[in-house]
Design a protein around this motif. Structure first.
Motif, short mmCIF file in Angstrom:
data_model
loop_
_atom_site.label_atom_id
_atom_site.label_comp_id
_atom_site.label_asym_id
_atom_site.label_seq_id
_atom_site.Cartn_x
_atom_site.Cartn_y
_atom_site.Cartn_z
N PHE A 61 0.83 -1.22 0.00
CA PHE A 61 0.00 0.00 0.00
C PHE A 61 0.86 1.26 0.00
CE2 PHE A 61 -1.60 3.33 2.89
CZ PHE A 61 -2.64 3.83 2.12
N LEU A 62 1.86 1.32 0.89
CA LEU A 62 2.68 2.53 0.99
C LEU A 62 3.49 2.77 -0.28
CD1 LEU A 62 4.22 2.95 4.57
CD2 LEU A 62 2.42 4.25 3.45
N LYS A 63 4.07 1.72 -0.82
CA LYS A 63 4.84 1.89 -2.05
C LYS A 63 3.95 2.42 -3.17
CE LYS A 63 8.31 -0.52 -4.84
NZ LYS A 63 9.07 -1.77 -5.00
N ASN A 64 2.74 1.90 -3.25
CA ASN A 64 1.76 2.36 -4.23
C ASN A 64 1.39 3.82 -3.99
OD1 ASN A 64 -0.13 2.20 -6.33
ND2 ASN A 64 -1.75 1.51 -4.95
N TYR A 65 1.23 4.18 -2.72
CA TYR A 65 0.89 5.56 -2.34
C TYR A 65 1.96 6.54 -2.83
CZ TYR A 65 0.42 9.53 0.91
OH TYR A 65 0.31 10.78 1.46
N PHE A 66 3.22 6.21 -2.59
CA PHE A 66 4.30 7.11 -3.01
C PHE A 66 4.39 7.18 -4.54
CE2 PHE A 66 6.31 5.90 1.24
CZ PHE A 66 5.92 7.09 1.84
N GLN A 67 4.20 6.07 -5.21
CA GLN A 67 4.31 6.07 -6.67
C GLN A 67 3.15 6.82 -7.32
OE1 GLN A 67 4.59 1.86 -7.53
NE2 GLN A 67 6.83 1.83 -7.31
N LYS A 68 1.94 6.61 -6.83
CA LYS A 68 0.76 7.23 -7.45
C LYS A 68 0.73 8.75 -7.22
CE LYS A 68 -1.51 3.70 -9.23
NZ LYS A 68 -2.65 3.07 -8.55
N HIS A 69 1.32 9.21 -6.12
CA HIS A 69 1.23 10.64 -5.79
C HIS A 69 2.58 11.35 -5.91
CE1 HIS A 69 -2.26 8.78 -3.73
NE2 HIS A 69 -2.87 9.87 -4.14
N ALA A 70 3.53 10.75 -6.60
CA ALA A 70 4.87 11.34 -6.71
C ALA A 70 4.82 12.74 -7.33
CB ALA A 70 5.77 10.44 -7.54
N PHE A 71 5.57 13.67 -6.72
CA PHE A 71 5.67 15.06 -7.17
C PHE A 71 4.30 15.74 -7.20
CE2 PHE A 71 9.43 12.97 -9.04
CZ PHE A 71 10.41 13.70 -8.39
N SER A 72 3.49 15.42 -6.21
CA SER A 72 2.19 16.07 -6.09
C SER A 72 1.87 16.30 -4.62
CB SER A 72 1.09 15.22 -6.73
OG SER A 72 0.86 14.04 -5.99
#
Length: 615
Positions: free
Chosen positions: A419-430
């Motif tokens: 979940f956390l890895k997905n969270y960082f990837q989906k919201h990167a630079f936002s």
């Protein structure tokens, strides 16, 4: 035929209009109470900064030029506080501007006239002696005591005091900078940095990834660089370089451990600059160049969790940023959780649990301090009309961590890591606010695995819910037994403390019985010389206990005064000043503070001013 041509012409017009509208930014920014900017009307996207650092007059002057996107607006608003605005241009030509009414927290809105075709604005300005982000240090205030030093601190809303800018965390920009400094000094920024001095004091910088304004940072001093790996290294004054290099020699291992957990490091370089002791925080996660206090240089790597914390910010905070300061827990709660995982990976679960247990104790103290204002213990805050620094406390850090750790234990570590890895990837630079995070949590963890969890109770209600994760440490239980034995027998057995970490010593000192006698404190001090500890964290908690219990031995009054004058780290000095105030010794505190205040950054001075009622 005419009707067909007319219809075709209308179609071409509509297509052309839609094409033009695509260049207008969508209304994607939320209301932000700590910035005058109205980014849904006109927003900055890139900054070109060209400044001169004048140590003789303690002033920065130059220009900040911005590429902008506009929703066909007639003006763009920047934030400015304690700056002298000399001139403003739009696309290279002078344009009219005005400064709105001054607000104590926010400063002034700088309103700049533009038209719907304006692509660039340029503001010519200089700082003043009221600028809060800057601290100008005389040579005697530095470690080497040979050259002056300057550093900035922009978080939360202080960047506007050294650069006129849209100072909101939800506005991300790239930047280039040209900085002129005295030739004997080096300039570094939160950007691509030099590794050695230039002969003429000219430095150029580039930050290619978009960052929020509070992460724009500058330091200027007589510093050197020493690499740890091809992507990590240390800047410090000459006498500190080797000490810092040894202390932080695990930095590359930390980066590798972090990447193994939650994905590739996105900023290419992870360097640390050790600043003079007046720096107000333990560390500041400026991308590519973390600013750090020298108080973490203990000689045994025992305080390097701070570096793990600032590194973790490269994902939580820098990569995915709180949209407003009401959502600050999204930066810090995630970062403390990530910090603990890095420490566990490198040093074992015992070390991580000791750190987490100390944080849990800090949280209890914070909640007790807010017993008359329970709303302050919510994760999601309402800081409108207040300084966002008011929310930068253990609630955001340690309650935020406890929430995430409880989630991990409920969902299982494997599911939570995905979940956390997905969270960082989906919201990167936002940027993200609390409500959007809750939606993402529900969709990607709780509903996905059919998990029932009291998310709203954790975020929107006061205190700590009953389903909290329980953090325990066998080593701390041993420490507590050692305290009892010392007090009961009036004998200090030094063999019982052999091999203790800093965290065990801190737990030892912080958990003295409330009724401990000064004789016991003297016995402990004589055995371990805590009054003269070179570990600033241990010294801080020892001085707090000495004040609490009126222990005056071993010349401790002088040592406390020297500590408060030398160290400017807000957490450390506020802890000691609070102890003075709590024990009806405010006059003693004020006597020291009058000597120490000029050595503090404005962030620290403002806090202690309010605490002690200093005018």
């Amino acid at each position: 035929m005419k009707k067909i041509l007319l219809a075709f012409g209308c179609l071409i017009f509509l297509i052309s209009s839609c094409s033009k509208k695509q260049n207008i930014p969508t209304l994607s920014y939320i209301e932000e109470p700590h910035s005058f900017s109205q980014p849904n009307e006109a927003v900055i996207t890139h900054m070109d900064l060209d400044i001169n650092v004048d140590f003789n007059n303690e002033m920065i002057h130059g220009k900040a030029s911005y590429l902008i996107k506009s929703n066909e607006a007639s003006q763009i608003i920047l934030d400015s506080k304690f700056l002298t605005i000399e001139n403003v241009q739009a696309d290279g030509k002078d344009t009219s501007f005005s400064l709105g009414e001054f607000d104590k927290q926010l400063g002034n809105p700088l309103k700049i006239d533009i038209n719907k075709h304006t692509k660039r604005i340029t503001v010519f300005y200089k700082t003043t002696n009221k600028t809060e982000a800057l601290q100008w240090l005389k040579p005697q205030q530095t470690t080497d005591k040979t050259h002056p030093f300057l550093f900035t601190q922009g978080q939360a809303i202080l960047t506007r005091t050294w650069i006129p800018i849209q100072d909101s965390p939800q506005i991300r920009i790239t930047y280039n900078a040209k900085v002129q400094v005295p030739s004997q000094l080096m300039a570094v920024m939160s950007a691509e940095n030099p590794k050695s001095k230039t002969p003429d004091g000219h430095y150029s910088f580039k930050m290619a990834q978009p960052i929020p304004p509070y992460l724009i940072a500058l330091a200027v001093g007589d510093i050197e660089y020493k690499a740890i790996s091809n992507r990590t290294g240390i800047y410090a004054e000459k006498s500190m370089v080797e000490k810092a290099h040894y202390e932080f020699s695990d930095m590359e291992n930390m980066v590798a451990s972090a990447e193994a957990l939650y994905g590739k490091y996105a900023w290419e370089q992870f360097d640390v600059i050790v600043l003079p002791p007046s720096f107000p925080f333990g560390g500041m996660e400026n991308p590519r160049l973390t600013f750090a206090t020298p108080t973490v240089i203990a000689g045994d790597k025992s305080l390097t969790s701070l570096i793990a914390h600032e590194l973790a910010h490269s994902w939580s905070g820098n990569l995915v940023t709180n949209a407003t300061w009401d959502d600050f827990w999204l930066n810090e709660g995630f970062t403390v959780y990530f910090e603990m995982r890095i420490m566990e990976a490198l040093y074992g679960k015992d070390r991580a649990n000791m750190l987490a247990r100390i944080g849990r104790q800090d949280l209890e103290e914070e909640i007790e301090g807010f017993k008359d204002a329970p709303d302050e213990t919510k994760l999601k805050l309402n800081l409108k009309g207040r300084n966002p620094d008011d929310g930068m406390n253990s609630i955001a850090y340690d309650k935020g961590y406890l929430f995430l750790r409880t989630l991990e234990e409920t969902a299982g570590r494997e599911n939570f890591d995905i979940f956390l890895k997905n969270y960082f990837q989906k919201h990167a630079f936002s940027t993200i606010n609390t409500e959007k995070f809750v939606d993402f949590l529900n969709e990607n963890l709780l509903e996905k695995y059919n998990i029932a969890f009291n998310t709203d109770a954790w975020i929107y209600t006061a205190g700590i819910p009953d389903n909290q994760a329980i953090i325990s440490s066998d080593k701390f239980k041993t420490v507590e037994k050692t305290i009892q034995q010392f007090v009961k027998t009036n004998i200090v057995d030094k063999t019982l403390t052999e091999g203790w970490t800093t965290q065990e010593w801190v737990h030892f000192v912080r958990n003295f019985p409330n009724d401990i006698k000064t004789g016991h404190l003297a016995m402990i001090d004589n055995a371990f010389n805590l009054t003269n500890s070179n570990n600033s964290y241990i010294a801080m908690v020892w001085y707090e206990q000495a004040i609490n219990h009126n222990y005056r031995g071993n010349n401790i009054d002088t040592k406390i005064e020297e500590f408060l004058i030398r160290v400017g780290r807000r957490w450390y000095v506020s802890t000691i000043y609070k102890a003075f105030k709590r024990n009806d010794k405010t006059d003693e505190a004020l006597a020291i503070y009058k000597k120490a205040r000029s050595n503090y950054h404005a962030v620290t001075a403002n806090t202690i001013d309010d605490l002690l009622g200093y005018n």
